[in-house]
Design a protein around this motif. Structure first.
Motif, PDB file in Angstrom:
ATOM      1  N   GLY A  72       0.811  -1.210   0.000  1.00  0.00           N
ATOM      2  CA  GLY A  72       0.000   0.000   0.000  1.00  0.00           C
ATOM      3  C   GLY A  72       0.846   1.262   0.000  1.00  0.00           C
ATOM      4  N   TYR A  73       1.900   1.262   0.817  1.00  0.00           N
ATOM      5  CA  TYR A  73       2.795   2.423   0.817  1.00  0.00           C
ATOM      6  C   TYR A  73       3.508   2.568  -0.532  1.00  0.00           C
ATOM      7  CZ  TYR A  73       2.065   3.237   5.807  1.00  0.00           C
ATOM      8  OH  TYR A  73       1.505   3.531   7.016  1.00  0.00           O
ATOM      9  N   TYR A  74       3.845   1.436  -1.140  1.00  0.00           N
ATOM     10  CA  TYR A  74       4.455   1.460  -2.484  1.00  0.00           C
ATOM     11  C   TYR A  74       3.466   2.032  -3.499  1.00  0.00           C
ATOM     12  CZ  TYR A  74       6.030  -0.312  -7.011  1.00  0.00           C
ATOM     13  OH  TYR A  74       6.388  -0.419  -8.322  1.00  0.00           O
ATOM     14  N   TRP A  75       2.185   1.651  -3.393  1.00  0.00           N
ATOM     15  CA  TRP A  75       1.145   2.128  -4.312  1.00  0.00           C
ATOM     16  C   TRP A  75       0.996   3.648  -4.209  1.00  0.00           C
ATOM     17  CZ3 TRP A  75      -3.633   4.596  -4.196  1.00  0.00           C
ATOM     18  CH2 TRP A  75      -4.454   4.427  -5.314  1.00  0.00           C
ATOM     19  N   TYR A  76       1.154   4.169  -3.003  1.00  0.00           N
ATOM     20  CA  TYR A  76       1.003   5.604  -2.772  1.00  0.00           C
ATOM     21  C   TYR A  76       2.277   6.401  -3.087  1.00  0.00           C
ATOM     22  CZ  TYR A  76      -3.598   5.931  -0.541  1.00  0.00           C
ATOM     23  OH  TYR A  76      -4.961   5.944  -0.298  1.00  0.00           O
ATOM     24  N   GLU A  77       3.376   5.716  -3.387  1.00  0.00           N
ATOM     25  CA  GLU A  77       4.663   6.391  -3.549  1.00  0.00           C
ATOM     26  C   GLU A  77       4.628   7.550  -4.546  1.00  0.00           C
ATOM     27  OE1 GLU A  77       8.444   7.652  -4.712  1.00  0.00           O
ATOM     28  OE2 GLU A  77       7.153   6.524  -6.080  1.00  0.00           O
ATOM     29  N   PRO A  78       4.000   7.403  -5.723  1.00  0.00           N
ATOM     30  CA  PRO A  78       3.973   8.547  -6.648  1.00  0.00           C
ATOM     31  C   PRO A  78       3.279   9.777  -6.060  1.00  0.00           C
ATOM     32  CG  PRO A  78       3.387   6.521  -7.796  1.00  0.00           C
ATOM     33  CD  PRO A  78       3.398   6.206  -6.333  1.00  0.00           C
ATOM     34  N   VAL A 128     -10.159  19.174   2.172  1.00  0.00           N
ATOM     35  CA  VAL A 128     -10.011  20.622   2.282  1.00  0.00           C
ATOM     36  C   VAL A 128      -8.667  21.033   1.672  1.00  0.00           C
ATOM     37  CG1 VAL A 128      -9.830  22.605   3.829  1.00  0.00           C
ATOM     38  CG2 VAL A 128     -11.532  20.809   4.281  1.00  0.00           C
ATOM     39  N   PHE A 129      -7.612  20.279   2.046  1.00  0.00           N
ATOM     40  CA  PHE A 129      -6.286  20.554   1.497  1.00  0.00           C
ATOM     41  C   PHE A 129      -5.999  19.720   0.240  1.00  0.00           C
ATOM     42  CE2 PHE A 129      -6.074  21.941   5.882  1.00  0.00           C
ATOM     43  CZ  PHE A 129      -5.428  23.173   5.769  1.00  0.00           C
ATOM     44  N   MET A 130      -7.002  18.953  -0.189  1.00  0.00           N
ATOM     45  CA  MET A 130      -6.992  18.236  -1.469  1.00  0.00           C
ATOM     46  C   MET A 130      -5.830  17.244  -1.595  1.00  0.00           C
ATOM     47  SD  MET A 130      -9.738  19.591  -2.321  1.00  0.00           S
ATOM     48  CE  MET A 130     -10.083  18.902  -3.920  1.00  0.00           C
ATOM     49  N   GLN A 131      -5.643  16.457  -0.556  1.00  0.00           N
ATOM     50  CA  GLN A 131      -4.615  15.416  -0.563  1.00  0.00           C
ATOM     51  C   GLN A 131      -5.243  14.024  -0.693  1.00  0.00           C
ATOM     52  OE1 GLN A 131      -1.357  16.324  -0.617  1.00  0.00           O
ATOM     53  NE2 GLN A 131      -2.141  18.422  -0.606  1.00  0.00           N
ATOM     54  N   TYR A 132      -6.471  13.963  -1.192  1.00  0.00           N
ATOM     55  CA  TYR A 132      -7.206  12.707  -1.303  1.00  0.00           C
ATOM     56  C   TYR A 132      -6.510  11.741  -2.265  1.00  0.00           C
ATOM     57  CZ  TYR A 132      -8.857  14.988  -5.576  1.00  0.00           C
ATOM     58  OH  TYR A 132      -8.911  15.631  -6.786  1.00  0.00           O
ATOM     59  N   PRO A 133      -6.788  10.429  -2.130  1.00  0.00           N
ATOM     60  CA  PRO A 133      -6.203   9.437  -3.045  1.00  0.00           C
ATOM     61  C   PRO A 133      -6.668   9.700  -4.482  1.00  0.00           C
ATOM     62  CG  PRO A 133      -7.129   8.374  -1.112  1.00  0.00           C
ATOM     63  CD  PRO A 133      -7.573   9.796  -1.073  1.00  0.00           C
ATOM     64  N   LYS A 134      -5.742   9.638  -5.416  1.00  0.00           N
ATOM     65  CA  LYS A 134      -6.042   9.985  -6.803  1.00  0.00           C
ATOM     66  C   LYS A 134      -6.477   8.754  -7.593  1.00  0.00           C
ATOM     67  CE  LYS A 134      -4.786  14.278  -6.043  1.00  0.00           C
ATOM     68  NZ  LYS A 134      -4.416  14.226  -4.633  1.00  0.00           N
TER      69      LYS A 134
END
Length: 198
Positions: free
Chosen positions: A28-34, A150-156
């Motif tokens: 999961g952390y690898y998936w989020y790396e980009p 709010v700060f728009m850091q949601y999963p893409k």
């Protein structure tokens, strides 16, 4: 129903779950790396939602194997596993509807995240969390929603950006429902159930 808990209390099964959740957390952390690579440092702890949820459960399982309980991790795990497990299943089906295809990884994510939502609740009768543990976990979870929407850091997810407001609203209510589930089990925890590992 009790026969299920016979398997859940088996030390070999707990070790299997620990290995699976540890591997899933690392993937999961690898998936989020980009996304993490372009995230401001202050927001990084709140970006990898699902792997952090499964990391909380890794601590819960480790505590069980040590024949103890870590209640704050239990509260964090039950809320976030439910929330992000259901969230990812819905987002992947929405991606399928919008994009027409999600590939094998999408279907793998549906299955793995559905299992996430289930596993935290399956062990909930053996948690020792109290109201204040749930309160802290709820603050963490709702704060995470603020960071995401709010700060728009949601999963893409490709193609879903146009629905970000609706997704944010849905995510907020998943946090509330997850907190309600945790409060329900926190009340039941007073009964003193103990996971008898063998």
């Amino acid at each position: 129903m009790n026969f299920i808990y016979t398997y859940l209390a088996d030390r070999r099964f707990l070790w299997l779950l620990l290995i699976i959740n540890t591997a899933g957390t690392l993937y999961g952390y690898y998936w989020y790396e980009p996304q993490i690579a372009v995230t401001p440092t202050i927001f990084i702890p709140f970006v990898p939602d699902s792997p952090t949820a499964s990391l909380f459960f890794v601590f819960v399982l480790a505590a069980f194997l040590l024949r103890t309980n870590w209640p704050l991790f239990e509260a964090l795990a039950i809320i976030t596993l439910f929330k992000y497990g259901i969230w990812a299943v819905v987002m992947n089906f929405l991606s399928l509807a919008v994009m027409g295809d999600i590939g094998w990884q999408g279907y793998m994510l549906i299955c793995s995240h559905a299992a996430m939502a289930i596993q935290g609740i399956l062990y909930a009768r053996f948690y020792k969390m109290k109201f204040w543990h749930v309160l802290v976990a709820a603050v963490w979870t709702l704060h995470n929603d603020v960071i995401d929407y709010v700060f728009m850091q949601y999963p893409k997810y490709p193609g879903l950006e146009i629905y970000v407001r609706e997704i944010g609203y849905f995510t907020f209510w998943l946090s509330i429902i997850g907190t309600g589930i945790a409060l329900y089990y926190a009340r039941r925890c007073k009964q003193g159930n103990q996971l008898q590992i063998y």
